[in-house]
Scaffold this motif. Sequence first.
Motif, PDB file in Angstrom:
ATOM      1  N   GLY A  94       0.819  -1.218   0.000  1.00 59.25           N
ATOM      2  CA  GLY A  94       0.000   0.000   0.000  1.00 59.25           C
ATOM      3  C   GLY A  94       0.849   1.262   0.000  1.00 59.25           C
ATOM      4  N   LYS A  95       1.887   1.276   0.839  1.00 60.05           N
ATOM      5  CA  LYS A  95       2.759   2.460   0.945  1.00 60.05           C
ATOM      6  C   LYS A  95       3.575   2.663  -0.338  1.00 60.05           C
ATOM      7  N   ILE A  96       3.996   1.572  -0.946  1.00 65.59           N
ATOM      8  CA  ILE A  96       4.778   1.677  -2.193  1.00 65.59           C
ATOM      9  C   ILE A  96       3.889   2.175  -3.331  1.00 65.59           C
ATOM     10  N   GLU A  97       2.656   1.675  -3.400  1.00 65.89           N
ATOM     11  CA  GLU A  97       1.725   2.122  -4.444  1.00 65.89           C
ATOM     12  C   GLU A  97       1.351   3.597  -4.268  1.00 65.89           C
ATOM     13  N   ASP A  98       1.316   4.070  -3.008  1.00 68.87           N
ATOM     14  CA  ASP A  98       1.028   5.483  -2.741  1.00 68.87           C
ATOM     15  C   ASP A  98       2.282   6.355  -2.802  1.00 68.87           C
ATOM     16  N   GLU A  99       3.396   5.761  -3.238  1.00 70.20           N
ATOM     17  CA  GLU A  99       4.663   6.485  -3.456  1.00 70.20           C
ATOM     18  C   GLU A  99       5.169   7.181  -2.193  1.00 70.20           C
ATOM     19  N   TYR A 100       5.163   6.439  -1.100  1.00 65.64           N
ATOM     20  CA  TYR A 100       5.685   6.989   0.159  1.00 65.64           C
ATOM     21  C   TYR A 100       7.211   7.066   0.114  1.00 65.64           C
ATOM     22  N   ARG A 101       7.725   8.111   0.770  1.00 65.01           N
ATOM     23  CA  ARG A 101       9.175   8.286   0.857  1.00 65.01           C
ATOM     24  C   ARG A 101       9.630   8.189   2.311  1.00 65.01           C
ATOM     25  N   VAL A 102      10.844   7.654   2.486  1.00 63.02           N
ATOM     26  CA  VAL A 102      11.460   7.566   3.812  1.00 63.02           C
ATOM     27  C   VAL A 102      12.319   8.808   4.017  1.00 63.02           C
ATOM     28  N   ASN A 103      12.117   9.482   5.143  1.00 66.22           N
ATOM     29  CA  ASN A 103      12.912  10.675   5.465  1.00 66.22           C
ATOM     30  C   ASN A 103      13.850  10.371   6.623  1.00 66.22           C
ATOM     31  N   MET A 104      15.112  10.701   6.425  1.00 74.44           N
ATOM     32  CA  MET A 104      16.118  10.499   7.472  1.00 74.44           C
ATOM     33  C   MET A 104      16.862  11.812   7.717  1.00 74.44           C
ATOM     34  N   VAL A 131       9.994   4.193  -0.632  1.00 74.10           N
ATOM     35  CA  VAL A 131      10.002   2.913   0.097  1.00 74.10           C
ATOM     36  C   VAL A 131      10.287   1.772  -0.872  1.00 74.10           C
ATOM     37  N   GLY A 132       9.723   1.868  -2.065  1.00 74.13           N
ATOM     38  CA  GLY A 132       9.944   0.836  -3.073  1.00 74.13           C
ATOM     39  C   GLY A 132       9.408   1.282  -4.419  1.00 74.13           C
ATOM     40  N   VAL A 133       9.365   0.368  -5.358  1.00 72.18           N
ATOM     41  CA  VAL A 133       8.880   0.679  -6.712  1.00 72.18           C
ATOM     42  C   VAL A 133       8.002  -0.464  -7.222  1.00 72.18           C
ATOM     43  N   LYS A 134       7.186  -0.132  -8.228  1.00 76.41           N
ATOM     44  CA  LYS A 134       6.416  -1.169  -8.926  1.00 76.41           C
ATOM     45  C   LYS A 134       7.110  -1.459 -10.254  1.00 76.41           C
ATOM     46  N   GLY A 135       7.085  -2.717 -10.688  1.00 82.46           N
ATOM     47  CA  GLY A 135       7.725  -3.066 -11.954  1.00 82.46           C
ATOM     48  C   GLY A 135       7.445  -4.498 -12.346  1.00 82.46           C
ATOM     49  N   GLN A 136       8.049  -4.937 -13.469  1.00 84.75           N
ATOM     50  CA  GLN A 136       7.866  -6.313 -13.938  1.00 84.75           C
ATOM     51  C   GLN A 136       9.217  -6.997 -14.070  1.00 84.75           C
ATOM     52  N   TYR A 137       9.194  -8.303 -13.873  1.00 87.96           N
ATOM     53  CA  TYR A 137      10.391  -9.090 -14.170  1.00 87.96           C
ATOM     54  C   TYR A 137      10.571  -9.131 -15.681  1.00 87.96           C
ATOM     55  N   LYS A 141       4.629  -9.823 -17.851  1.00 82.06           N
ATOM     56  CA  LYS A 141       3.758  -8.647 -17.902  1.00 82.06           C
ATOM     57  C   LYS A 141       3.083  -8.370 -16.557  1.00 82.06           C
ATOM     58  N   ASP A 142       3.245  -9.300 -15.606  1.00 81.69           N
ATOM     59  CA  ASP A 142       2.626  -9.140 -14.287  1.00 81.69           C
ATOM     60  C   ASP A 142       3.381  -8.076 -13.488  1.00 81.69           C
ATOM     61  N   GLU A 143       2.617  -7.106 -12.943  1.00 86.48           N
ATOM     62  CA  GLU A 143       3.248  -6.047 -12.161  1.00 86.48           C
ATOM     63  C   GLU A 143       3.479  -6.531 -10.730  1.00 86.48           C
ATOM     64  N   LYS A 144       4.700  -6.339 -10.264  1.00 83.14           N
ATOM     65  CA  LYS A 144       5.085  -6.733  -8.906  1.00 83.14           C
ATOM     66  C   LYS A 144       5.494  -5.487  -8.120  1.00 83.14           C
ATOM     67  N   VAL A 213       8.138  -7.817  -2.563  1.00 82.32           N
ATOM     68  CA  VAL A 213       7.358  -7.808  -1.314  1.00 82.32           C
ATOM     69  C   VAL A 213       6.320  -8.910  -1.407  1.00 82.32           C
ATOM     70  N   GLU A 214       6.465  -9.913  -0.547  1.00 80.56           N
ATOM     71  CA  GLU A 214       5.569 -11.061  -0.591  1.00 80.56           C
ATOM     72  C   GLU A 214       5.425 -11.628   0.811  1.00 80.56           C
ATOM     73  N   ALA A 215       4.203 -11.975   1.190  1.00 82.26           N
ATOM     74  CA  ALA A 215       3.966 -12.537   2.527  1.00 82.26           C
ATOM     75  C   ALA A 215       4.701 -13.866   2.668  1.00 82.26           C
ATOM     76  N   GLY A 216       5.297 -14.077   3.844  1.00 80.06           N
ATOM     77  CA  GLY A 216       6.029 -15.325   4.093  1.00 80.06           C
ATOM     78  C   GLY A 216       7.496 -15.248   3.727  1.00 80.06           C
ATOM     79  N   LYS A 217       7.900 -14.198   3.021  1.00 77.59           N
ATOM     80  CA  LYS A 217       9.313 -14.053   2.652  1.00 77.59           C
ATOM     81  C   LYS A 217      10.051 -13.220   3.697  1.00 77.59           C
ATOM     82  N   GLU A 218      11.376 -13.332   3.691  1.00 76.12           N
ATOM     83  CA  GLU A 218      12.205 -12.530   4.595  1.00 76.12           C
ATOM     84  C   GLU A 218      12.962 -11.486   3.782  1.00 76.12           C
ATOM     85  N   ILE A 219      13.112 -10.298   4.386  1.00 77.92           N
ATOM     86  CA  ILE A 219      13.832  -9.212   3.707  1.00 77.92           C
ATOM     87  C   ILE A 219      15.085  -8.885   4.511  1.00 77.92           C
TER      88      ILE A 219
END
Length: 613
Positions: A94-104, A131-137, A141-144, A213-219
């Motif tokens: 949700g935050k990546i789709e809304d183009e959120y930025r991290v401020n430090m 925070v992240g970006v949307k794109g395809q492998y 054609k599937d957007e990740k 970003v996928e549920a069950g995965k580790e980052i």
Amino acid sequence: MCSNLYLHICLQKDQLLVKVNKLTSTKTQLPYSYYSLPFCKPNTIVDSAENLGEVLRGDRIENSPYVFEMREPKMCQIVCKVPVDDKQAKELKGKIEDEYRVNMILDNLPLVVPITRQDRDAVVYQGGYHVGVKGQYAGSKDEKVFIHNHLTFLVKYHKDETTELSRIVGFEVKPFSINHQFEGQWNDKNTRLITCDPHASKLVTNSDTPQEVEAGKEIIFTYDVGFEESDVKWASRWDTYLLMTDDQIHWFSIVNSLMIVLFLSGMVAMIMLRTLYRDISRYNQLETEEEAQEETGWKLVHGDVFRAPANSDLLCVCVGTGVQFFGMLLVTMIFAVLGFLSPSNRGGLMTAMLLTWVLMGLFAGYASSRFYKMFKGSEWKSITLRTAFLFPGIAFGIFFILNALIWGEKSSGAVPFTTMFALVLLWFGISVPLVFVGSYLGFKQPAIEAPVKTNKIPRQVPEQAWYMNPAFTVLIGGILPFGAVFIELFFILTSIWLHQFYYIFGFLFLVFIILIITCAEITIVLCYFQLCSEDYNWWWRSYLTSGSSAIYLFLYAGFYFFTKLQITKLVSGMLYFGYMLLASFAFFVLTGTIGFCACFWFTRLIYSSVKID
């Protein structure tokens, strides 16, 4: 920590503590705490002390696990490994789709991402990284959705020529997304990564194998930090952030506004020097009763021109509030022009405006009671209460509703109860008593005497030409004051809603002066034409003539919303229009008061210049 924090001087290997601020998005306008997302956390999260302005802006400054050593580059540093569950994956997406930025923040400098602009062949800086970006492998054609989990920091420093002491003058980052792999068992920060290993000369320079970003995965979160010596002196380190690329537009705005002022000044000069001088000379030469009966124009209404208007109490309250606004803006702008409200002092501008507003309550009470006494009012406590509560009450009501909406979205932009209590305390504890003191002092003064006597029976106003219709003249009167400020208004809206720095207070102060002159002159011109057509109801019309510029401000805010912003959420749209309604109301009170005071001075001047039999 740096050897001398007060002077911002660091020795080699001194600890540099990176702080994290809110997550921001221009698409939602709703800030969130950094740790609302599954990022790496320090052992204990410590909130930095924030001033009133920072809290109202939604700033939430906290410590972070990112700790550097001065002038000691590090590569492929592991911060932590975070497992992501369904809820966290949904939050991140949700935050990546809304183009959120991290401020430090490092040494009070905000983190920026350098972006090279091809059209200008120059580097511009974006506040915070996405925070992240949307794109395809490749080949799909599937957007990740991918998260930026590797940060390449660059700390720029200015080194003293004679000692080893350094000062931080820049803090940049390049974010990457990389699906980290490691050998053997995970052993926290001692694990050796295959995808980022300085010993094998394998560094992260691109996002070719991104972390989805996928549920069950580790980052796995990692970072590099480099240090670069810079010629920029510590005193000039904010120049990069405040680099003005559009100064020509500002000068165009000033010239455009000055042309309006010159035109209006010419009109006023013609009225004052030619028409009025001729009128006053002619009126003063009228000797016989027959000639006096034949007189026409503005002198004819001298017996009614200072008659108290309808709703005179409300007019007094509006003028008092306008004086309070005028004082607040003037004092704040003078301090800003002198450099006391630099962007390095986060929240300083908003804090200064709030405190100045509260202190200016003294002048609000004084102005409203002076006019109230002139209109033969006797209940000074009643007018004081209305002055103290009308505008702040409306503003607080709108603010409370908007704050409830932000609270409903679980945003860090929601003002906490303690801050709300502090605002109420400022209002009731300082502002209201000061309004009472001002009113008491104003009511003790002798009443303002009108230069001519008022007739007991009101004169009938003759039928007016269509172009002297009150609604028409009021709407026409607001165009020029708005025209004088609308270019600068664009930059102010951009700084507020697109999270950019605004530091051109010199230009703003000039525009403010031009606004004052424009409001005064357009009101005087239209007031003179009104009196010449034997309509003496000028009190409210003079207030509304320049105050109507607020209508154009709100309409422009709507135009800006649909053409420049990408807000899609209903709550965010309500926030925008709620705050802009509040700003337009404040602008109405300010410009209306300027026009009214100018017209009041003008009518007193011309009617005290003629002999009245």
